[in-house]
Design a protein around this motif. Structure first.
Motif, PDB file in Angstrom:
ATOM      1  N   GLU A  76      13.842  59.781 -18.230  1.00  0.00           N
ATOM      2  CA  GLU A  76      14.702  59.884 -16.911  1.00  0.00           C
ATOM      3  C   GLU A  76      13.755  58.965 -15.822  1.00  0.00           C
ATOM      4  O   GLU A  76      14.057  58.229 -14.820  1.00  0.00           O
ATOM      5  CB  GLU A  76      14.777  61.594 -16.552  1.00  0.00           C
ATOM      6  N   PHE A  77      12.064  59.311 -16.117  1.00  0.00           N
ATOM      7  CA  PHE A  77      11.418  58.600 -14.379  1.00  0.00           C
ATOM      8  C   PHE A  77      11.676  57.196 -14.368  1.00  0.00           C
ATOM      9  O   PHE A  77      12.149  56.680 -13.632  1.00  0.00           O
ATOM     10  CB  PHE A  77      10.373  58.942 -15.398  1.00  0.00           C
ATOM     11  N   ASP A  78      11.648  56.907 -15.782  1.00  0.00           N
ATOM     12  CA  ASP A  78      11.653  55.045 -16.221  1.00  0.00           C
ATOM     13  C   ASP A  78      13.427  54.768 -15.889  1.00  0.00           C
ATOM     14  O   ASP A  78      13.162  53.472 -15.233  1.00  0.00           O
ATOM     15  CB  ASP A  78      11.607  54.741 -17.602  1.00  0.00           C
ATOM     16  N   ASP A  79      14.529  55.551 -15.818  1.00  0.00           N
ATOM     17  CA  ASP A  79      15.326  54.624 -15.819  1.00  0.00           C
ATOM     18  C   ASP A  79      16.165  54.521 -14.646  1.00  0.00           C
ATOM     19  O   ASP A  79      16.295  53.542 -13.474  1.00  0.00           O
ATOM     20  CB  ASP A  79      16.835  55.918 -16.855  1.00  0.00           C
ATOM     21  N   ARG A  80      15.680  55.791 -13.738  1.00  0.00           N
ATOM     22  CA  ARG A  80      15.895  56.060 -12.294  1.00  0.00           C
ATOM     23  C   ARG A  80      15.036  55.294 -11.474  1.00  0.00           C
ATOM     24  O   ARG A  80      16.142  54.182 -10.808  1.00  0.00           O
ATOM     25  CB  ARG A  80      15.220  57.177 -11.549  1.00  0.00           C
ATOM     26  N   ALA A  81      13.863  54.743 -11.903  1.00  0.00           N
ATOM     27  CA  ALA A  81      12.902  53.963 -11.051  1.00  0.00           C
ATOM     28  C   ALA A  81      13.760  52.133 -11.014  1.00  0.00           C
ATOM     29  O   ALA A  81      13.996  51.416 -10.348  1.00  0.00           O
ATOM     30  CB  ALA A  81      11.828  54.205 -11.182  1.00  0.00           C
ATOM     31  N   ALA A  82      14.285  52.181 -12.806  1.00  0.00           N
ATOM     32  CA  ALA A  82      14.859  50.873 -12.554  1.00  0.00           C
ATOM     33  C   ALA A  82      16.099  50.653 -12.010  1.00  0.00           C
ATOM     34  O   ALA A  82      15.969  49.459 -11.433  1.00  0.00           O
ATOM     35  CB  ALA A  82      14.458  50.595 -14.610  1.00  0.00           C
ATOM     36  N   ARG A  83      16.849  51.629 -11.621  1.00  0.00           N
ATOM     37  CA  ARG A  83      18.152  51.738 -11.253  1.00  0.00           C
ATOM     38  C   ARG A  83      17.786  51.019  -9.440  1.00  0.00           C
ATOM     39  O   ARG A  83      19.031  50.210  -9.288  1.00  0.00           O
ATOM     40  CB  ARG A  83      19.032  52.556 -11.401  1.00  0.00           C
ATOM     41  N   LEU A  84      16.660  51.809  -9.232  1.00  0.00           N
ATOM     42  CA  LEU A  84      16.087  51.175  -8.053  1.00  0.00           C
ATOM     43  C   LEU A  84      16.116  49.424  -8.099  1.00  0.00           C
ATOM     44  O   LEU A  84      16.170  49.441  -7.147  1.00  0.00           O
ATOM     45  CB  LEU A  84      14.693  52.460  -7.430  1.00  0.00           C
ATOM     46  N   ALA A  85      15.100  49.581  -8.610  1.00  0.00           N
ATOM     47  CA  ALA A  85      14.477  48.249  -9.308  1.00  0.00           C
ATOM     48  C   ALA A  85      15.580  47.396  -8.991  1.00  0.00           C
ATOM     49  O   ALA A  85      15.862  46.052  -8.369  1.00  0.00           O
ATOM     50  CB  ALA A  85      13.511  48.030 -10.124  1.00  0.00           C
ATOM     51  N   ARG A  86      17.178  47.853  -9.909  1.00  0.00           N
ATOM     52  CA  ARG A  86      17.977  46.341  -9.556  1.00  0.00           C
ATOM     53  C   ARG A  86      18.675  46.608  -8.003  1.00  0.00           C
ATOM     54  O   ARG A  86      19.164  45.901  -7.701  1.00  0.00           O
ATOM     55  CB  ARG A  86      18.583  46.992 -10.708  1.00  0.00           C
ATOM     56  N   VAL A  87      18.307  47.933  -8.023  1.00  0.00           N
ATOM     57  CA  VAL A  87      19.034  47.579  -6.469  1.00  0.00           C
ATOM     58  C   VAL A  87      18.387  46.593  -5.317  1.00  0.00           C
ATOM     59  O   VAL A  87      18.724  45.812  -4.533  1.00  0.00           O
ATOM     60  CB  VAL A  87      19.247  48.596  -5.958  1.00  0.00           C
ATOM     61  N   LEU A  88      16.598  46.975  -5.418  1.00  0.00           N
ATOM     62  CA  LEU A  88      15.685  46.343  -4.589  1.00  0.00           C
ATOM     63  C   LEU A  88      15.638  45.163  -4.452  1.00  0.00           C
ATOM     64  O   LEU A  88      15.883  43.708  -3.488  1.00  0.00           O
ATOM     65  CB  LEU A  88      14.247  46.730  -4.534  1.00  0.00           C
ATOM     66  N   GLN A  89      16.071  44.657  -6.473  1.00  0.00           N
ATOM     67  CA  GLN A  89      15.836  43.121  -6.660  1.00  0.00           C
ATOM     68  C   GLN A  89      17.160  42.612  -5.889  1.00  0.00           C
ATOM     69  O   GLN A  89      17.107  40.771  -5.760  1.00  0.00           O
ATOM     70  CB  GLN A  89      15.860  43.428  -8.074  1.00  0.00           C
ATOM     71  N   GLN A  90      18.885  43.487  -6.051  1.00  0.00           N
ATOM     72  CA  GLN A  90      19.670  42.627  -5.811  1.00  0.00           C
ATOM     73  C   GLN A  90      19.703  42.310  -3.879  1.00  0.00           C
ATOM     74  O   GLN A  90      19.939  41.012  -3.351  1.00  0.00           O
ATOM     75  CB  GLN A  90      20.572  43.411  -5.579  1.00  0.00           C
ATOM     76  N   ARG A  91      18.772  42.900  -3.292  1.00  0.00           N
ATOM     77  CA  ARG A  91      18.680  42.652  -2.619  1.00  0.00           C
ATOM     78  C   ARG A  91      17.037  41.744  -1.410  1.00  0.00           C
ATOM     79  O   ARG A  91      16.979  41.824  -0.497  1.00  0.00           O
ATOM     80  CB  ARG A  91      18.666  44.396  -1.389  1.00  0.00           C
ATOM     81  N   GLY A  92      16.640  41.159  -2.404  1.00  0.00           N
ATOM     82  CA  GLY A  92      15.939  40.212  -1.930  1.00  0.00           C
ATOM     83  C   GLY A  92      14.449  40.565  -2.510  1.00  0.00           C
ATOM     84  O   GLY A  92      13.799  39.897  -1.368  1.00  0.00           O
ATOM     85  N   ILE A  93      14.446  41.949  -2.802  1.00  0.00           N
ATOM     86  CA  ILE A  93      12.536  42.263  -3.130  1.00  0.00           C
ATOM     87  C   ILE A  93      12.017  41.907  -4.128  1.00  0.00           C
ATOM     88  O   ILE A  93      12.596  42.320  -5.540  1.00  0.00           O
ATOM     89  CB  ILE A  93      12.749  43.876  -2.743  1.00  0.00           C
ATOM     90  N   GLY A  94      11.001  41.553  -4.283  1.00  0.00           N
ATOM     91  CA  GLY A  94      10.233  40.935  -5.128  1.00  0.00           C
ATOM     92  C   GLY A  94       9.071  40.849  -5.434  1.00  0.00           C
ATOM     93  O   GLY A  94       8.362  41.026  -4.295  1.00  0.00           O
ATOM     94  N   PRO A  95       8.676  39.667  -6.070  1.00  0.00           N
ATOM     95  CA  PRO A  95       6.824  39.832  -5.762  1.00  0.00           C
ATOM     96  C   PRO A  95       6.251  39.610  -4.589  1.00  0.00           C
ATOM     97  O   PRO A  95       7.030  39.094  -3.960  1.00  0.00           O
ATOM     98  CB  PRO A  95       6.246  39.159  -6.521  1.00  0.00           C
ATOM     99  N   ASP A  96       5.153  40.677  -4.312  1.00  0.00           N
ATOM    100  CA  ASP A  96       4.444  40.681  -2.831  1.00  0.00           C
ATOM    101  C   ASP A  96       5.283  41.259  -1.467  1.00  0.00           C
ATOM    102  O   ASP A  96       5.074  41.315  -0.782  1.00  0.00           O
ATOM    103  CB  ASP A  96       3.704  39.435  -2.663  1.00  0.00           C
TER     104      ASP A  96
END
Length: 161
Positions: A33-53
């Motif tokens: 659950e921890f990994d899945d929930r974090a991965a879903r949040l990562a998807r949103v951040l990624q879609q909004r232009g958040i990336g390395p650094d």
């Protein structure tokens, strides 16, 4: 050999997915659950232009959301920025602006402070509100809604240098 936090936590989630990873009061989350929930949040951040650094701030009380949002940040190679919930408006502006924060996670109880500073932070493009019964602030994305409405981001290959 150095290990990246996201790589370590993903490896643990793969090895013991049904074991308890997070405990907050009566709430328990497994490693899966921890990994899945974090991965879903990562998807949103990624879609909004958040990336390395990119810088992602956690203006949160202690709880599972703090660790989930940090894990999501690590998954993208971005940098988590801890923000004390005691900070008031001028301290928030100073820290978030100087850290070049692009995304901010915050508890709703802190929303009034966030609402007063968000227009003074030109690099801030995403704000995510953890629902704690407080009114939603304009422009904030709902934390649990993001998790439930997005697919997990794919895992990234990370250099372990």
């Amino acid at each position: 050999m150095q290990m990246h936090f996201a790589s370590v936590w993903e490896a643990v989630a793969d090895q013991i997915p049904d074991r308890t990873a997070l405990v907050h009061g009566e709430l328990r989350r497994t490693w899966n659950e921890f990994d899945d929930r974090a991965a879903r949040l990562a998807r949103v951040l990624q879609q909004r232009g958040i990336g390395p650094d990119s810088k992602v701030a956690q203006y949160l009380y202690n709880g599972t959301e703090y660790l989930e949002s940090c894990f999501a940040t690590f998954k993208l190679g971005a940098v988590p920025i801890n923000v004390s919930y005691r900070y008031l408006e001028e301290e928030l502006v100073y820290l978030l602006d100087n850290a070049d924060v692009e995304a901010l996670f915050f508890h709703g109880a802190l929303g009034e402070r966030v609402a007063k500073v968000v227009d003074r932070l030109p690099k801030l493009r995403t704000i995510v509100q953890v629902d704690d019964g407080s009114p939603s602030i304009a422009g904030a994305l709902g934390y649990e809604e993001l998790i439930s409405s997005n697919q997990p981001a794919e895992r990234l290959e990370r250099a372990e240098n």
